[in-house]
Design a protein around this motif. Structure first.
Motif, PDB file in Angstrom:
ATOM      1  N   ARG A   1      -7.685   4.630 -11.732  1.00 53.91           N
ATOM      2  CA  ARG A   1      -6.643   5.288 -10.946  1.00 53.91           C
ATOM      3  C   ARG A   1      -6.820   5.038  -9.448  1.00 53.91           C
ATOM      4  O   ARG A   1      -5.836   4.863  -8.715  1.00 53.91           O
TER       5      ARG A   1
ATOM      6  N   GLU B   1      -3.251   2.111 -18.652  1.00 58.23           N
ATOM      7  CA  GLU B   1      -2.642   2.934 -17.611  1.00 58.23           C
ATOM      8  C   GLU B   1      -1.296   3.518 -18.027  1.00 58.23           C
ATOM      9  O   GLU B   1      -0.860   4.540 -17.498  1.00 58.23           O
TER      10      GLU B   1
ATOM     11  N   HIS C   1      -5.504   1.638  -8.842  1.00 61.36           N
ATOM     12  CA  HIS C   1      -4.057   1.766  -8.908  1.00 61.36           C
ATOM     13  C   HIS C   1      -3.495   2.292  -7.575  1.00 61.36           C
ATOM     14  O   HIS C   1      -2.541   1.759  -7.013  1.00 61.36           O
ATOM     15  N   ARG C   2      -4.146   3.317  -7.062  1.00 60.19           N
ATOM     16  CA  ARG C   2      -3.688   3.921  -5.800  1.00 60.19           C
ATOM     17  C   ARG C   2      -3.891   2.976  -4.629  1.00 60.19           C
ATOM     18  O   ARG C   2      -3.058   2.893  -3.719  1.00 60.19           O
TER      19      ARG C   2
ATOM     20  N   MET D   1      -3.820  -0.218  -4.712  1.00 55.42           N
ATOM     21  CA  MET D   1      -2.809  -1.272  -4.765  1.00 55.42           C
ATOM     22  C   MET D   1      -1.523  -0.826  -4.072  1.00 55.42           C
ATOM     23  O   MET D   1      -0.785  -1.623  -3.524  1.00 55.42           O
ATOM     24  N   LEU D   2      -1.271   0.479  -4.133  1.00 52.29           N
ATOM     25  CA  LEU D   2      -0.054   1.000  -3.499  1.00 52.29           C
ATOM     26  C   LEU D   2      -0.263   1.284  -2.018  1.00 52.29           C
ATOM     27  O   LEU D   2       0.597   0.990  -1.191  1.00 52.29           O
ATOM     28  N   ASP D   3      -1.391   1.880  -1.685  1.00 54.87           N
ATOM     29  CA  ASP D   3      -1.545   2.420  -0.337  1.00 54.87           C
ATOM     30  C   ASP D   3      -2.669   1.800   0.480  1.00 54.87           C
ATOM     31  O   ASP D   3      -2.849   2.164   1.643  1.00 54.87           O
TER      32      ASP D   3
END
Lengths: 196, 196
Positions: free
Chosen positions: A103, A161, A106-107, A109-111
């Motif tokens: 996670r 995911e 994952h985060r 990759m976004l921010d």
DNA sequence: GTCTATATATGGATAGAC
DNA sequence: GTCTATCCATATATAGAC
């Protein structure tokens, strides 16, 4: 005593990774982390200068040592195809167990900003990507190693995911969530064409 | 006049989707949305009761009409394999263009509650999943339609979504970011086994 | 419909005692 | 090292004028 300092610092990191992974950076407060670690928020500033530095320590701590895990598998004394199969099963198993890491990844990759993305690329992925790319070229000389490497990790990570939403989708069966089932699917997808 | 009411509301949604997609729910303030929409934050409350309702409206607006786009492709008068190829290219192209949608989806997978995930499954994905699952069974009768559907969408979305970090990874070439290149890779991965 | 002004809450961070 | 007390910035949301 000195032990307390290290204990508290470690405790803070332990609870912070859980909280950041679950809710994301800005949805976790200093007070929340402190409370979970069993101290007051002011005390937390003895160990870290600010919130950002806690997050960065969490990222670094959580992402380090990930690269080394697969070196053994990828360098095993087996045929290329056997090593690929072994890697897929091992990678799926490890990713399945470490939800916090997944996670956070994952985060990020976004921010994640450019600096953090570059850090991840260099320190977490590069070594493995080279090894898998090499392996893929052995298995299939004319393939695109970059695309194949991304594809393999994407398939595994994404199946794990998407678990929270897949259960509402057509043809779902509980075994679709099991690491071995996912690994087998990915391995067969790669090695058997869907058309005969 | 009434036109202004609808204009403002639409303007708010237009800027909100960009901001939420870029920064996530809690990193966007009401003031920020209002400023981007050219009004004061108090005025925003004439159109929406609270911040959450703006976000939900953005999600609903952004996710609706996505399901219908592929019905045509999936129902075209072609062989199953041709329809699969067409779908992969079309899906990649559309996903490549709509970064806001992709990132919101990505964020919802992390932070969406059960209700929102169920909404997404039912209203955004279900119809297409059934169609693709059906198609896959035509192409390859013994395959697992659920796993194949997730795999195909994962491959495409993930290749697009990892663009910011892939450029730091081994063997990267600029063409790896191009929709047609990604679509071709995915189609060949599915239809040609990597071992001969 | 949009404004100014403001109530109210929360979060990051610091000062200084123990 | 950890505490209590507090500062200060920012955020959501409301009241009431135009």
């Amino acid at each position: 005593m000195d032990a307390n300092k290290e204990n508290s610092r470690q405790k803070i990191l332990d609870v912070a990774i859980q909280l950041f992974s679950k809710s994301g950076f800005s949805n976790v407060s200093i007070r929340e982390i402190a409370a979970a670690a069993g101290i007051k928020s002011a005390s937390l500033y003895y160990h870290f200068p600010n919130k950002q530095s806690i997050y960065l320590a969490v990222i670094e701590h959580s992402f380090s040592n990930k690269a080394a895990v697969f070196t053994e598998v990828l360098g095993a004394d087996k045929t290329a195809l056997e090593r690929l199969e072994l890697f897929i099963y091992k990678f799926t198993e490890i990713m399945s167990k470490d939800e916090n890491f997944r996670r956070l990844l994952h985060r990020e990759m976004l921010d994640g900003d450019e600096e953090r993305l570059k850090y991840m690329a260099d320190k977490v992925f590069k070594e493995q990507c080279i090894a898998i790319g090499q392996l893929m070229k052995e298995v299939s000389p004319e393939c695109d190693p970059h695309m194949m490497t991304i594809s393999i990790s994407s398939l595994i990570i994404h199946h794990l995911e998407t678990a929270p939403i897949r259960k509402y989708l057509p043809d779902y069966k509980p075994e679709h969530d099991q690491p071995d089932y996912i690994a087998r699917h990915v391995y067969e997808l790669l090695t058997k064409a869907i058309i005969k």
